[in-house]
Design an enzyme around this catalytic site. Structure first.
Site, PDB file in Angstrom:
ATOM      1  N   ARG A  96       0.806  -1.225   0.000  1.00 44.57           N
ATOM      2  CA  ARG A  96       0.000   0.000   0.000  1.00 44.57           C
ATOM      3  C   ARG A  96       0.834   1.269   0.000  1.00 44.57           C
ATOM      4  O   ARG A  96       0.391   2.318  -0.466  1.00 44.57           O
ATOM      5  CB  ARG A  96      -0.922   0.006   1.217  1.00 44.57           C
ATOM      6  CG  ARG A  96      -2.016  -1.013   1.164  1.00 44.57           C
ATOM      7  CD  ARG A  96      -2.877  -0.813   2.367  1.00 44.57           C
ATOM      8  NE  ARG A  96      -3.172   0.603   2.503  1.00 44.57           N
ATOM      9  CZ  ARG A  96      -4.259   1.182   2.028  1.00 44.57           C
ATOM     10  NH1 ARG A  96      -5.171   0.480   1.414  1.00 44.57           N
ATOM     11  NH2 ARG A  96      -4.446   2.477   2.182  1.00 44.57           N
ATOM     12  N   ARG A 125      -8.495   1.164   5.277  1.00 48.73           N
ATOM     13  CA  ARG A 125      -7.387   1.993   4.808  1.00 48.73           C
ATOM     14  C   ARG A 125      -7.694   2.846   3.583  1.00 48.73           C
ATOM     15  O   ARG A 125      -7.096   2.654   2.512  1.00 48.73           O
ATOM     16  CB  ARG A 125      -6.140   1.135   4.563  1.00 48.73           C
ATOM     17  CG  ARG A 125      -5.730   0.371   5.798  1.00 48.73           C
ATOM     18  CD  ARG A 125      -4.444  -0.377   5.615  1.00 48.73           C
ATOM     19  NE  ARG A 125      -3.302   0.479   5.827  1.00 48.73           N
ATOM     20  CZ  ARG A 125      -2.050   0.072   5.781  1.00 48.73           C
ATOM     21  NH1 ARG A 125      -1.795  -1.195   5.519  1.00 48.73           N
ATOM     22  NH2 ARG A 125      -1.053   0.897   5.971  1.00 48.73           N
ATOM     23  N   ASP A 128      -8.573   8.859   1.105  1.00 48.40           N
ATOM     24  CA  ASP A 128      -9.324  10.088   0.800  1.00 48.40           C
ATOM     25  C   ASP A 128      -8.571  11.352   1.230  1.00 48.40           C
ATOM     26  O   ASP A 128      -8.648  12.378   0.548  1.00 48.40           O
ATOM     27  CB  ASP A 128     -10.714  10.033   1.460  1.00 48.40           C
ATOM     28  CG  ASP A 128     -10.641   9.780   2.959  1.00 48.40           C
ATOM     29  OD1 ASP A 128      -9.874   8.888   3.361  1.00 48.40           O
ATOM     30  OD2 ASP A 128     -11.332  10.478   3.722  1.00 48.40           O
ATOM     31  N   LEU A 129      -7.830  11.289   2.337  1.00 52.14           N
ATOM     32  CA  LEU A 129      -7.143  12.498   2.809  1.00 52.14           C
ATOM     33  C   LEU A 129      -5.974  12.876   1.892  1.00 52.14           C
ATOM     34  O   LEU A 129      -5.697  14.055   1.690  1.00 52.14           O
ATOM     35  CB  LEU A 129      -6.648  12.309   4.251  1.00 52.14           C
ATOM     36  CG  LEU A 129      -7.759  11.968   5.253  1.00 52.14           C
ATOM     37  CD1 LEU A 129      -7.194  11.717   6.641  1.00 52.14           C
ATOM     38  CD2 LEU A 129      -8.785  13.103   5.296  1.00 52.14           C
ATOM     39  N   ASP A 311       1.794  -0.191  15.589  1.00 52.12           N
ATOM     40  CA  ASP A 311       2.669  -1.228  15.027  1.00 52.12           C
ATOM     41  C   ASP A 311       3.402  -2.021  16.117  1.00 52.12           C
ATOM     42  O   ASP A 311       4.178  -2.927  15.801  1.00 52.12           O
ATOM     43  CB  ASP A 311       3.673  -0.609  14.040  1.00 52.12           C
ATOM     44  CG  ASP A 311       2.975  -0.025  12.815  1.00 52.12           C
ATOM     45  OD1 ASP A 311       1.805  -0.366  12.580  1.00 52.12           O
ATOM     46  OD2 ASP A 311       3.615   0.779  12.098  1.00 52.12           O
ATOM     47  N   ILE A 333      -6.376   2.942  16.015  1.00 53.37           N
ATOM     48  CA  ILE A 333      -5.967   3.370  14.659  1.00 53.37           C
ATOM     49  C   ILE A 333      -6.600   2.471  13.584  1.00 53.37           C
ATOM     50  O   ILE A 333      -7.160   2.966  12.611  1.00 53.37           O
ATOM     51  CB  ILE A 333      -4.424   3.351  14.507  1.00 53.37           C
ATOM     52  CG1 ILE A 333      -3.726   4.104  15.656  1.00 53.37           C
ATOM     53  CG2 ILE A 333      -4.003   3.874  13.126  1.00 53.37           C
ATOM     54  CD1 ILE A 333      -3.795   5.601  15.618  1.00 53.37           C
ATOM     55  N   ARG A 403       8.711  -8.697   5.088  1.00 51.44           N
ATOM     56  CA  ARG A 403       8.354  -7.342   4.620  1.00 51.44           C
ATOM     57  C   ARG A 403       8.950  -6.284   5.527  1.00 51.44           C
ATOM     58  O   ARG A 403       9.197  -5.169   5.074  1.00 51.44           O
ATOM     59  CB  ARG A 403       6.824  -7.166   4.620  1.00 51.44           C
ATOM     60  CG  ARG A 403       6.120  -8.011   3.624  1.00 51.44           C
ATOM     61  CD  ARG A 403       4.662  -7.675   3.607  1.00 51.44           C
ATOM     62  NE  ARG A 403       4.475  -6.270   3.189  1.00 51.44           N
ATOM     63  CZ  ARG A 403       3.307  -5.717   2.963  1.00 51.44           C
ATOM     64  NH1 ARG A 403       2.224  -6.424   3.112  1.00 51.44           N
ATOM     65  NH2 ARG A 403       3.218  -4.464   2.595  1.00 51.44           N
TER      66      ARG A 403
END
Ligand code: EPZ
Length: 423
Positions: A96, A125, A128-129, A311, A333, A403
């Site tokens: 992403r 997720r 738009d912002l 995270d 979040i 990752r």
């Protein structure tokens, strides 16, 4: 598919060198698109997400040179001749963070076409912002065939944009775009994560004029062009917190090399409340668990920086699974970031989820089991649980770990863990 096998019960002792931060490296890599001059990044972690971003950048025409030495990787990016302004679905789907090419491309080339990322394991997720911010900077945005098409043929124009909620990559995208906009841009309620500070410093060394760095209001005075620069990627605060918790969980004592307390202010405080001893010794962070008594359960709620990082929530839950007493862990979040709960429960943890909160009642021990998770941080929480569980834990889908964690089994093995990658 690779798996990780762990036989738990060994207290970690030794040194772990903290790698460059994944979530700093990815936006820094896309900053190369803002200039036709080379950008050299030192301390880039060797991770599959970095490879995916490099693949996307080379599809856009960026020339990439990688130099590796025993200690770290340096990559030079040169976007002299851009061949394309399209980030296709195949690569955006995998990662992403690919959306981070949007701001730089539209600022430099006047257009960008980026596949909409769609949902992912940890939540919906949206972006738009990012799009509203680019519109405020004067870009025309259309959505067609699953793609965002952003156009600003006459260039972007400085503006004031207020984020209704804090967005990390949203702030990064607009920050990069605004460096080449005409006039001044103010980003209000901007994210303050250390990765954003790192990006802003790199952009300034490329000739951008950014002030308010480290605060929630970034002021960017647009410039005509950016130039060549060399920048060192900051240490990974999520890796720092993860290994600090690994030491705490196993009753160990480790030196985290090349990292700092102030990268994990809230987590450091929570660890201390739980009974862990932390000490900054020049460039290293020493983490020492109490030798005889159990850690104490401590509540935690995820928040944007400097709050407790989402995270690190899964890793904290693994730690709290074995603490004395109960703790409440609240995720604010992401709406779907408790995927590690059923797996930890299969190993003997006592956790119940109530909406956005999980009640963890500490147990005395965990038992190894085959486990699997569908995201990076959930996977590493299972590795942590495996380090203390009795018997063998087999963590499936190791590609999630690859990752975001560089040489995870090598680093843990160097501290005495019984861990190996199996096929
Ligand atoms: C970044 O994701 C990190 N990724 C994530 O790291 C991290 O979990 C997250 O920030 C929060 O700290 C990178 O830096 C590459 P956001 P990002 O935009 O930027 C909502 C990891 O494990 N939102 O700060 O995508 C969103 O749905 C990961 O390394 C909108 O509503 O996160 C979420 O609820 C995964 N509209 C919240 O804001 C938008 O346009 C915060 O998201 C953007 C976001």
């Amino acid at each position: 598919m690779d798996k990780i096998s762990i036989r738990g019960g060994i207290a970690l002792q030794g040194d772990i060198k903290i790698s460059g931060a994944k979530n700093a490296a990815l936006p820094l890599m896309t900053a190369c698109l803002l200039t036709d001059k080379p950008l050299k990044l030192i301390n880039v972690p060797e991770l599959s997400d970095v490879e995916s971003m490099a693949e996307l950048l080379s599809q856009l025409g960026v020339v990439i040179n990688i130099e590796k030495n025993a200690d770290h990787q340096t990559i030079e990016f040169c976007a002299k001749n851009l061949l394309s302004t399209t980030a296709a679905y195949d690569v955006v789907r995998k990662m992403r963070a690919s959306v981070l090419v949007l701001g730089p491309l539209v600022a430099r080339s006047g257009e960008a076409h980026v596949s909409l990322p769609g949902g992912c394991a940890i939540g919906i997720r949206p972006i738009d912002l990012h799009l509203k911010g680019l519109q405020a900077l004067g870009a025309t945005i259309t959505l067609e065939d699953g793609y965002v098409h952003a156009k600003a043929p006459q260039g972007l124009v400085g503006t004031t944009f207020t984020f209704p909620i804090v967005s990390v990559t949203g702030t990064e995208n607009l920050l990069m775009a605004a460096t080449l906009a005409k006039g001044e841009t103010r980003l209000i309620n901007a994210a303050r994560e250390p990765e954003i500070t790192d990006l802003a410093h790199c952009l300034n060394s490329m000739g951008a004029k950014i002030s308010g760095i480290g605060t929630d209001t970034l002021i960017i005075e647009g410039v005509d062009c950016l130039h060549e620069a060399t920048h060192q990627v900051i240490s990974d605060r999520i890796e720092t917190g993860t290994y600090a918790m690994a030491a705490a969980l196993t009753g160990g004592n480790i030196r985290l090399k090349g990292t700092r307390f102030d990268l994990i202010p809230t987590v450091a405080h929570l660890l201390q409340q739980a009974g862990v001893h932390l000490e900054q010794e020049e460039k290293d962070l020493i983490v020492k668990a109490p030798s005889s008594q159990r850690l104490q359960g401590v509540d935690a709620m995820t928040e944007p920086f400097p709050g407790f990082a989402t995270d690190l929530q899964a890793q904290w839950m693994a730690l709290m699974s074995l603490a004395e007493g109960a703790s409440m862990i609240t995720e604010t979040i992401w709406e779907n970031r408790f995927m590690h709960v059923p797996e930890l429960c299969r190993m003997g943890a006592n956790i119940t989820v109530h909406g956005a909160s999980a009640l963890v009642r500490g147990v005395k021990g965990l038992k190894g089991a085959p486990v699997m998770a569908t995201d990076l941080r959930a996977s590493v929480s299972l590795v942590l649980a495996g380090l203390i569980a009795e018997g063998e834990t087999l963590v499936n889908r190791v590609y999630h770990l690859d990752r975001g964690y560089e040489k995870v089994e090598e680093k843990l093995r160097a501290c005495g863990a019984d861990i190996e990658r199996v096929r």
